[in-house]
Design an enzyme around this catalytic site. Structure first.
Site, PDB file in Angstrom:
ATOM      1  N   ARG A 228      -4.448   6.310   5.804  1.00 51.45           N
ATOM      2  CA  ARG A 228      -4.832   7.288   4.787  1.00 51.45           C
ATOM      3  C   ARG A 228      -4.164   8.610   5.154  1.00 51.45           C
ATOM      4  O   ARG A 228      -4.133   8.993   6.344  1.00 51.45           O
ATOM      5  CB  ARG A 228      -6.356   7.491   4.761  1.00 51.45           C
ATOM      6  CG  ARG A 228      -7.134   6.375   4.089  1.00 51.45           C
ATOM      7  CD  ARG A 228      -6.931   6.333   2.585  1.00 51.45           C
ATOM      8  NE  ARG A 228      -7.714   5.297   1.928  1.00 51.45           N
ATOM      9  CZ  ARG A 228      -7.282   4.068   1.667  1.00 51.45           C
ATOM     10  NH1 ARG A 228      -6.052   3.707   2.002  1.00 51.45           N
ATOM     11  NH2 ARG A 228      -8.058   3.193   1.060  1.00 51.45           N
ATOM     12  N   ASP A 252       3.357   5.946   3.681  1.00 56.09           N
ATOM     13  CA  ASP A 252       2.955   5.263   2.447  1.00 56.09           C
ATOM     14  C   ASP A 252       1.784   6.001   1.801  1.00 56.09           C
ATOM     15  O   ASP A 252       1.413   5.688   0.666  1.00 56.09           O
ATOM     16  CB  ASP A 252       2.548   3.815   2.763  1.00 56.09           C
ATOM     17  CG  ASP A 252       2.264   3.022   1.495  1.00 56.09           C
ATOM     18  OD1 ASP A 252       3.092   3.118   0.555  1.00 56.09           O
ATOM     19  OD2 ASP A 252       1.235   2.331   1.420  1.00 56.09           O
ATOM     20  N   GLU A 257      -2.728  12.580  -3.149  1.00 55.12           N
ATOM     21  CA  GLU A 257      -1.871  11.637  -3.879  1.00 55.12           C
ATOM     22  C   GLU A 257      -2.067  11.841  -5.371  1.00 55.12           C
ATOM     23  O   GLU A 257      -3.221  11.920  -5.809  1.00 55.12           O
ATOM     24  CB  GLU A 257      -2.208  10.203  -3.473  1.00 55.12           C
ATOM     25  CG  GLU A 257      -1.885   9.953  -2.001  1.00 55.12           C
ATOM     26  CD  GLU A 257      -2.203   8.543  -1.522  1.00 55.12           C
ATOM     27  OE1 GLU A 257      -2.647   7.709  -2.335  1.00 55.12           O
ATOM     28  OE2 GLU A 257      -2.008   8.278  -0.329  1.00 55.12           O
ATOM     29  N   HIS A 276       1.949   4.885  -1.853  1.00 51.12           N
ATOM     30  CA  HIS A 276       0.742   4.101  -1.567  1.00 51.12           C
ATOM     31  C   HIS A 276       0.833   2.698  -2.204  1.00 51.12           C
ATOM     32  O   HIS A 276      -0.005   2.329  -3.033  1.00 51.12           O
ATOM     33  CB  HIS A 276      -0.508   4.840  -2.061  1.00 51.12           C
ATOM     34  CG  HIS A 276      -1.765   4.347  -1.398  1.00 51.12           C
ATOM     35  ND1 HIS A 276      -2.850   5.143  -1.151  1.00 51.12           N
ATOM     36  CD2 HIS A 276      -2.118   3.120  -0.940  1.00 51.12           C
ATOM     37  CE1 HIS A 276      -3.815   4.442  -0.575  1.00 51.12           C
ATOM     38  NE2 HIS A 276      -3.389   3.202  -0.442  1.00 51.12           N
TER      39      HIS A 276
HETATM   40  N1  NAI Z   1      -1.347   1.702   2.548  1.00 50.33           N
HETATM   41  C1  NAI Z   1      -2.138   0.831   1.929  1.00 50.33           C
HETATM   42  O1  NAI Z   1      -1.864   0.393   0.816  1.00 50.33           O
HETATM   43  C2  NAI Z   1      -3.371   0.348   2.606  1.00 50.33           C
HETATM   44  C3  NAI Z   1      -4.062   1.173   3.445  1.00 50.33           C
HETATM   45  N2  NAI Z   1      -5.175   0.708   4.083  1.00 50.33           N
HETATM   46  C4  NAI Z   1      -5.846   1.620   5.007  1.00 50.33           C
HETATM   47  O2  NAI Z   1      -5.720   1.059   6.307  1.00 50.33           O
HETATM   48  C5  NAI Z   1      -6.967   1.026   6.958  1.00 50.33           C
HETATM   49  C6  NAI Z   1      -7.017  -0.216   7.826  1.00 50.33           C
HETATM   50  O3  NAI Z   1      -7.021  -1.375   7.010  1.00 50.33           O
HETATM   51  P1  NAI Z   1      -7.482  -2.778   7.626  1.00 50.33           P
HETATM   52  O4  NAI Z   1      -6.752  -3.054   8.866  1.00 50.33           O
HETATM   53  O5  NAI Z   1      -7.443  -3.754   6.518  1.00 50.33           O
HETATM   54  O6  NAI Z   1      -8.991  -2.412   7.959  1.00 50.33           O
HETATM   55  P2  NAI Z   1      -9.940  -2.978   9.085  1.00 50.33           P
HETATM   56  O7  NAI Z   1     -11.307  -2.557   8.714  1.00 50.33           O
HETATM   57  O8  NAI Z   1      -9.648  -4.443   9.272  1.00 50.33           O
HETATM   58  O9  NAI Z   1      -9.449  -2.239  10.403  1.00 50.33           O
HETATM   59  C7  NAI Z   1      -9.743  -0.953  10.768  1.00 50.33           C
HETATM   60  C8  NAI Z   1      -9.683  -0.932  12.295  1.00 50.33           C
HETATM   61  O10 NAI Z   1      -9.601   0.412  12.732  1.00 50.33           O
HETATM   62  C9  NAI Z   1     -10.418   0.525  13.892  1.00 50.33           C
HETATM   63  N3  NAI Z   1     -10.772   1.920  14.102  1.00 50.33           N
HETATM   64  C10 NAI Z   1     -11.769   2.630  13.539  1.00 50.33           C
HETATM   65  N4  NAI Z   1     -11.755   3.901  13.983  1.00 50.33           N
HETATM   66  C11 NAI Z   1     -10.719   3.992  14.853  1.00 50.33           C
HETATM   67  C12 NAI Z   1     -10.203   5.039  15.641  1.00 50.33           C
HETATM   68  N5  NAI Z   1     -10.733   6.259  15.652  1.00 50.33           N
HETATM   69  N6  NAI Z   1      -9.146   4.769  16.432  1.00 50.33           N
HETATM   70  C13 NAI Z   1      -8.594   3.529  16.470  1.00 50.33           C
HETATM   71  N7  NAI Z   1      -9.048   2.500  15.723  1.00 50.33           N
HETATM   72  C14 NAI Z   1     -10.100   2.727  14.931  1.00 50.33           C
HETATM   73  C15 NAI Z   1     -11.593  -0.380  13.598  1.00 50.33           C
HETATM   74  O11 NAI Z   1     -12.302  -0.740  14.781  1.00 50.33           O
HETATM   75  C16 NAI Z   1     -10.911  -1.558  12.936  1.00 50.33           C
HETATM   76  O12 NAI Z   1     -10.499  -2.519  13.882  1.00 50.33           O
HETATM   77  C17 NAI Z   1      -8.016   1.028   5.828  1.00 50.33           C
HETATM   78  O13 NAI Z   1      -9.207   1.670   6.240  1.00 50.33           O
HETATM   79  C18 NAI Z   1      -7.328   1.777   4.710  1.00 50.33           C
HETATM   80  O14 NAI Z   1      -7.671   3.136   4.750  1.00 50.33           O
HETATM   81  C19 NAI Z   1      -5.602  -0.575   3.938  1.00 50.33           C
HETATM   82  C20 NAI Z   1      -4.956  -1.431   3.098  1.00 50.33           C
HETATM   83  C21 NAI Z   1      -3.811  -1.025   2.322  1.00 50.33           C
HETATM   84  O1  3PY Z   2      -7.066  -1.395   0.325  1.00 46.72           O
HETATM   85  C1  3PY Z   2      -6.840  -0.185   0.553  1.00 46.72           C
HETATM   86  O2  3PY Z   2      -7.556   0.515   1.279  1.00 46.72           O
HETATM   87  C2  3PY Z   2      -5.692   0.451  -0.070  1.00 46.72           C
HETATM   88  O3  3PY Z   2      -5.346   1.556   0.246  1.00 46.72           O
HETATM   89  C3  3PY Z   2      -4.948  -0.292  -1.086  1.00 46.72           C
HETATM   90  O4  3PY Z   2      -4.724   0.474  -2.201  1.00 46.72           O
END
Ligand code: NAI
Ligand code: 3PY
Length: 336
Positions: A228, A252, A257, A276
């Protein structure tokens, strides 16, 4: 029971959700209808970018569960929702293959100077420029959830040192040399020439990457943010790029945004910006619907949905993360 959907579903997705909850009334809402319809819903299945009048929804007192079709929940975890007893489950890890591909595109685009070569191509200019490579570098991943783990897996063939931090540093994947607790971030930064952000945005991570944090990184290192925008202070990022502390950034996501047309990031040749799109794929709505159906069946059976988040943190504990995506094929999913 009324289920309101607000993500880009097609007819066959609605049929799948109806099959998972045969007695429910399913209403697919446009964004413009959400404020009228959500207060009448028992269950909301919806996307991150839908702005919702949560005060009105909470006042109506009907909502019993939120299934997000996004992994990041910063959009809906407003204080009223956090303090309520409404459970929230996320799409954590669901888009990991696409986010990992996006990370690779940004990373190798920076190392191999693709923005500079694209500019040269437009000018029919065949001049060579020095490029960088991954071999021998230390790569630090901040956040080892679904996205971080997939990126680590894809980086495995390179001759690099791979380190990571996580809030729950359990089950170190074989690809990692080190997995540390999130409070060792500064150590990760001081050792990594490439830092990849895959952590959620919450109260602990808002503005985490400021001038002090960039100062800890080795000179001429790279930052990739597929998490984010607001985990990074954009003004500090601009300064780090201008001073040469950072050799490049692949973004990204941005603090606001769309990124303002006046942002200096646009003009920096060492920055690659994508709007994004990390999670984008033709199967995204299929995947979100698959998880929604799996969770709907669990919810109706009185079981806890997968990916149930700790609302104060905004992400699920690793023990409740859904692991089933790889076990189903597209046609299996159509039967759900
Ligand atoms: N660019 C995009 O289109 C996308 C962006 N995202 C963003 O990426 C983030 C991660 O997505 P996922 O891996 O699917 O989520 P997830 O919930 O599987 O992983 C998040 C991880 O971050 C860890 N975490 C939490 N606080 C932390 C910190 N201070 N330092 C280090 N690690 C920490 C958690 O323990 C967890 O393992 C989402 O929260 C979302 O904001 C997710 C999907 C798509
Ligand atoms: O799944 C998310 O958190 C995303 O940012 C995808 O748009």
């Amino acid at each position: 029971m009324r289920i309101v959907l607000c993500y880009p579903v097609l007819d066959h997705h609605i049929k799948q959700i109806q099959a998972a909850a045969p007695d429910a009334e399913i209403v697919a809402a446009e964004q413009s209808e959400i404020d009228e319809l959500l207060p009448t819903a028992d269950i909301f299945i919806g996307h991150a970018k839908v702005p919702v009048d949560w005060d009105r929804v909470l006042k109506a007192g009907r909502l019993r569960w939120i299934q997000s079709s996004a992994a990041g929940l910063d959009h809906c975890l407003v204080p009223g929702v956090i303090d309520s007893d409404i459970p929230v489950s996320s799409a954590s890890g669901l888009f990991a293959p696409q986010v990992a591909e996006q990370t690779f595109a940004l990373l190798f685009g920076l190392l191999r100077k693709l923005p500079q070569f694209f500019r040269a191509e437009a000018a029919r200019d065949f001049t060579r420029l020095p490029t960088d490579d991954l071999r021998g570098k230390t790569v630090g991943i901040v956040g080892m959830g679904g996205n971080g783990r997939m990126i680590a897996k894809m980086l495995a063939p390179w001759d690099i040192r791979l380190i990571a931090t996580d809030y729950y540093p359990v089950d170190k994947p074989a690809e990692l040399d080190e997995l540390w607790e999130s409070d060792r971030l500064d150590q990760l930064l001081s050792e990594s020439e490439i830092v990849i952000l895959t952590l959620p945005l919450n109260n602990n991570t808002l503005g985490l990457f400021d001038d002090d944090r960039f100062a800890k990184m080795p000179d001429r290192s790279y930052l990739i943010n597929v998490a984010r925008g607001s985990v990074v202070k954009e003004a500090a990022l601009v300064r780090a790029l201008q001073s040469g502390k950072l050799a490049g950034a692949g973004l990204d996501v941005t603090e606001v945004e769309p990124l303002a047309a006046t942002s200096p990031l646009w003009d920096n040749p060492n920055v690659i910006i994508t709007p994004h799109v990390g999670a984008q794929s033709f199967s995204r709505v299929d995947d979100s619907t698959h998880l929604a159906c799996v969770n709907l069946r669990r919810f109706l059976a009185g079981e806890k949905p997968y990916n149930l988040v700790d609302k104060r943190l905004g992400f699920p504990h690793p023990s409740v993360v859904y692991q089933g995506m790889g076990e189903t094929t597209r046609s299996d999913r159509d039967d759900q």
